[in-house]
Motif scaffolding. Structure first.
Motif, mmCIF file in Angstrom:
data_model
loop_
_atom_site.group_PDB
_atom_site.id
_atom_site.type_symbol
_atom_site.label_atom_id
_atom_site.label_comp_id
_atom_site.label_asym_id
_atom_site.label_seq_id
_atom_site.Cartn_x
_atom_site.Cartn_y
_atom_site.Cartn_z
ATOM 1 N N ALA A 21 53.520 -80.768 -3.509
ATOM 2 C CA ALA A 21 52.543 -79.710 -3.754
ATOM 3 C C ALA A 21 51.299 -80.241 -4.451
ATOM 4 C CB ALA A 21 53.178 -78.609 -4.591
ATOM 5 N N THR A 22 51.486 -81.172 -5.380
ATOM 6 C CA THR A 22 50.343 -81.734 -6.102
ATOM 7 C C THR A 22 49.450 -82.535 -5.164
ATOM 8 O OG1 THR A 22 51.636 -81.799 -8.147
ATOM 9 C CG2 THR A 22 49.673 -83.189 -8.066
ATOM 10 N N ILE A 23 50.043 -83.218 -4.225
ATOM 11 C CA ILE A 23 49.274 -84.043 -3.290
ATOM 12 C C ILE A 23 48.694 -83.215 -2.147
ATOM 13 C CG2 ILE A 23 49.437 -85.937 -1.610
ATOM 14 C CD1 ILE A 23 51.617 -87.153 -3.539
ATOM 15 N N GLU A 36 44.531 -75.526 -6.335
ATOM 16 C CA GLU A 36 43.383 -75.211 -5.488
ATOM 17 C C GLU A 36 42.425 -74.230 -6.161
ATOM 18 O OE1 GLU A 36 46.006 -75.842 -1.426
ATOM 19 O OE2 GLU A 36 45.458 -73.809 -2.030
ATOM 20 N N LYS A 37 42.954 -73.336 -6.977
ATOM 21 C CA LYS A 37 42.123 -72.336 -7.646
ATOM 22 C C LYS A 37 41.551 -72.839 -8.966
ATOM 23 C CE LYS A 37 42.497 -69.266 -4.523
ATOM 24 N NZ LYS A 37 41.355 -69.026 -3.661
ATOM 25 N N THR A 38 42.090 -73.946 -9.487
ATOM 26 C CA THR A 38 41.580 -74.495 -10.745
ATOM 27 C C THR A 38 40.983 -75.864 -10.469
ATOM 28 O OG1 THR A 38 43.780 -75.356 -11.330
ATOM 29 C CG2 THR A 38 43.184 -73.170 -12.185
ATOM 30 N N SER A 39 41.759 -76.916 -10.696
ATOM 31 C CA SER A 39 41.259 -78.270 -10.500
ATOM 32 C C SER A 39 42.424 -79.225 -10.305
ATOM 33 C CB SER A 39 40.451 -78.690 -11.728
ATOM 34 O OG SER A 39 39.988 -80.003 -11.584
ATOM 35 N N PHE A 40 42.259 -80.165 -9.416
ATOM 36 C CA PHE A 40 43.285 -81.194 -9.197
ATOM 37 C C PHE A 40 43.113 -82.281 -10.267
ATOM 38 C CE2 PHE A 40 45.626 -80.297 -5.338
ATOM 39 C CZ PHE A 40 44.871 -79.325 -4.732
ATOM 40 N N ASN A 41 43.676 -82.023 -11.435
ATOM 41 C CA ASN A 41 43.709 -83.033 -12.482
ATOM 42 C C ASN A 41 45.096 -83.021 -13.114
ATOM 43 O OD1 ASN A 41 43.771 -81.201 -14.789
ATOM 44 N ND2 ASN A 41 41.617 -80.792 -14.348
ATOM 45 N N ILE A 53 48.551 -86.729 -8.651
ATOM 46 C CA ILE A 53 47.085 -86.758 -8.714
ATOM 47 C C ILE A 53 46.567 -88.142 -8.330
ATOM 48 C CG2 ILE A 53 45.092 -86.598 -10.277
ATOM 49 C CD1 ILE A 53 46.268 -83.852 -9.401
ATOM 50 N N SER A 54 47.229 -89.197 -8.786
ATOM 51 C CA SER A 54 46.812 -90.569 -8.440
ATOM 52 C C SER A 54 46.903 -90.808 -6.938
ATOM 53 C CB SER A 54 47.677 -91.590 -9.181
ATOM 54 O OG SER A 54 47.517 -91.453 -10.567
ATOM 55 N N VAL A 55 48.014 -90.409 -6.334
ATOM 56 C CA VAL A 55 48.203 -90.606 -4.887
ATOM 57 C C VAL A 55 47.210 -89.744 -4.113
ATOM 58 C CG1 VAL A 55 49.815 -90.251 -2.962
ATOM 59 C CG2 VAL A 55 50.611 -91.332 -5.076
ATOM 60 N N ARG A 56 47.020 -88.515 -4.550
ATOM 61 C CA ARG A 56 46.069 -87.621 -3.868
ATOM 62 C C ARG A 56 44.672 -88.242 -3.825
ATOM 63 N NH1 ARG A 56 45.042 -82.450 -2.237
ATOM 64 N NH2 ARG A 56 42.920 -81.737 -2.636
ATOM 65 N N LYS A 57 44.209 -88.770 -4.964
ATOM 66 C CA LYS A 57 42.890 -89.404 -5.009
ATOM 67 C C LYS A 57 42.797 -90.552 -4.011
ATOM 68 C CE LYS A 57 41.804 -88.407 -9.845
ATOM 69 N NZ LYS A 57 41.659 -89.003 -11.183
ATOM 70 N N ARG A 58 43.844 -91.354 -3.936
ATOM 71 C CA ARG A 58 43.821 -92.500 -3.021
ATOM 72 C C ARG A 58 43.851 -92.060 -1.555
ATOM 73 N NH1 ARG A 58 45.512 -94.055 -7.731
ATOM 74 N NH2 ARG A 58 45.151 -96.134 -8.529
ATOM 75 N N LEU A 59 44.619 -91.013 -1.262
ATOM 76 C CA LEU A 59 44.661 -90.507 0.109
ATOM 77 C C LEU A 59 43.310 -89.910 0.516
ATOM 78 C CD1 LEU A 59 48.197 -88.844 0.253
ATOM 79 C CD2 LEU A 59 47.457 -90.966 1.370
ATOM 80 N N ILE A 60 42.629 -89.280 -0.417
ATOM 81 C CA ILE A 60 41.291 -88.742 -0.129
ATOM 82 C C ILE A 60 40.302 -89.889 0.084
ATOM 83 C CG2 ILE A 60 39.349 -87.456 -1.127
ATOM 84 C CD1 ILE A 60 41.501 -85.597 -2.409
ATOM 85 N N GLN A 61 40.363 -90.909 -0.765
ATOM 86 C CA GLN A 61 39.484 -92.076 -0.608
ATOM 87 C C GLN A 61 39.714 -92.768 0.728
ATOM 88 O OE1 GLN A 61 40.428 -94.403 -4.074
ATOM 89 N NE2 GLN A 61 38.977 -93.314 -5.390
ATOM 90 N N ALA A 62 40.966 -92.790 1.187
ATOM 91 C CA ALA A 62 41.299 -93.422 2.467
ATOM 92 C C ALA A 62 41.026 -92.495 3.651
ATOM 93 C CB ALA A 62 42.766 -93.848 2.462
ATOM 94 N N LYS A 63 40.521 -91.289 3.354
ATOM 95 C CA LYS A 63 40.210 -90.286 4.370
ATOM 96 C C LYS A 63 41.443 -89.837 5.156
ATOM 97 C CE LYS A 63 35.364 -91.663 4.867
ATOM 98 N NZ LYS A 63 34.997 -91.236 3.594
ATOM 99 N N LEU A 64 42.608 -89.888 4.507
ATOM 100 C CA LEU A 64 43.834 -89.377 5.105
ATOM 101 C C LEU A 64 44.099 -87.935 4.690
ATOM 102 C CD1 LEU A 64 46.087 -92.521 4.648
ATOM 103 C CD2 LEU A 64 45.085 -91.665 6.770
ATOM 104 N N THR A 105 36.477 -78.785 -3.282
ATOM 105 C CA THR A 105 35.321 -78.740 -4.175
ATOM 106 C C THR A 105 35.759 -78.727 -5.641
ATOM 107 O OG1 THR A 105 35.320 -76.325 -4.050
ATOM 108 C CG2 THR A 105 33.882 -77.522 -2.524
ATOM 109 N N LYS A 106 37.017 -78.459 -5.891
ATOM 110 C CA LYS A 106 37.520 -78.414 -7.262
ATOM 111 C C LYS A 106 38.246 -79.709 -7.620
ATOM 112 C CE LYS A 106 37.631 -73.553 -7.354
ATOM 113 N NZ LYS A 106 37.531 -72.527 -8.249
ATOM 114 N N GLN A 107 37.952 -80.766 -6.894
ATOM 115 C CA GLN A 107 38.524 -82.075 -7.190
ATOM 116 C C GLN A 107 37.999 -82.553 -8.535
ATOM 117 O OE1 GLN A 107 40.640 -83.276 -4.853
ATOM 118 N NE2 GLN A 107 41.208 -84.914 -6.211
ATOM 119 N N SER A 108 38.859 -83.035 -9.373
ATOM 120 C CA SER A 108 38.443 -83.442 -10.704
ATOM 121 C C SER A 108 38.443 -84.964 -10.810
ATOM 122 C CB SER A 108 39.387 -82.860 -11.751
ATOM 123 O OG SER A 108 39.054 -83.334 -13.030
#
Length: 190
Positions: free
Chosen positions: A47-49, A106-111, A169-180, A185-188
């Motif tokens: 869910a976090t990712i 999604e309603k707050t921030s991914f941190n 949160i760490s994995v999510r950031k990396r997956l976003i950077q890799a465009k996967l 807009t609430k990415q922290s």
């Protein structure tokens, strides 16, 4: 064409997270009534990712794989009997908890801080639904259901909520950077 590629990518990712949940489910510390497992860690990570929609879809896939008999539940169990059995409420709660965790983020921030709060709420949902089914299916008193279905999981649940938040949160950031994965807009930056 791009929409179809994104949809296919997300279907594959949901399947991968259902598989990750099946693997983490095999990490078991047996205790009476309900074992401590890696399942809830997997729910929180998923869910976090992935967020609410795809987190819930992943957990539904996991539940359906087990319902048809694949040995994906804790202790390599599978079948509808597990879902309607004493510990099935925990499994049923996974898609609800995943949706709520993802929705909060999604309603707050991914941190990490918000993910920790969301994962604690997810833990409360899982323990509540799981304990209600445990009480009625196993014909226990409320005190026995709480003793077997809640109290042993509070400290380990907080640890898993923190791990799911930090790793997720760490994995999510990396997956976003890799465009996967697409960010929100609430990415922290935290």
């Amino acid at each position: 064409m791009v929409h179809n590629e994104n949809r296919l990518r997300m279907i594959i990712i949901c399947g991968m997270f259902a598989a990750i949940t099946a693997v983490l489910s095999q990490l078991v510390i047996p205790i009476p009534l309900v074992p401590i497992t890696g399942q809830t860690l997997a729910v929180g990570l998923t869910a976090t990712i992935l967020g609410s929609k795809y987190g819930a879809i992943s957990m539904i896939c996991y539940m359906l794989l087990g319902a048809v008999g694949l040995p994906v539940f804790a202790e390599a169990k599978g079948g509808l009997g597990v879902i309607i059995g004493p510990t099935g409420g925990y499994i049923i709660s996974f898609f609800i908890a995943a949706f709520v965790i993802g929705f909060i983020l999604e309603k707050t921030s991914f941190n990490i801080a918000m993910a920790f709060i969301a994962n604690i709420i997810g833990m409360i949902i899982t323990l509540t639904i799981g304990t209600i089914q445990l009480k009625y299916v196993a014909d226990l008193t409320w005190s026995a259901a709480l003793a077997g279905g809640v109290y042993p999981f509070i400290i380990v649940g907080l640890i898993k909520a923190f791990l799911a938040s930090w790793i997720g949160i760490s994995v999510r950031k990396r997956l976003i950077q890799a465009k996967l994965l697409r960010g929100t807009t609430k990415q922290s930056a935290a």
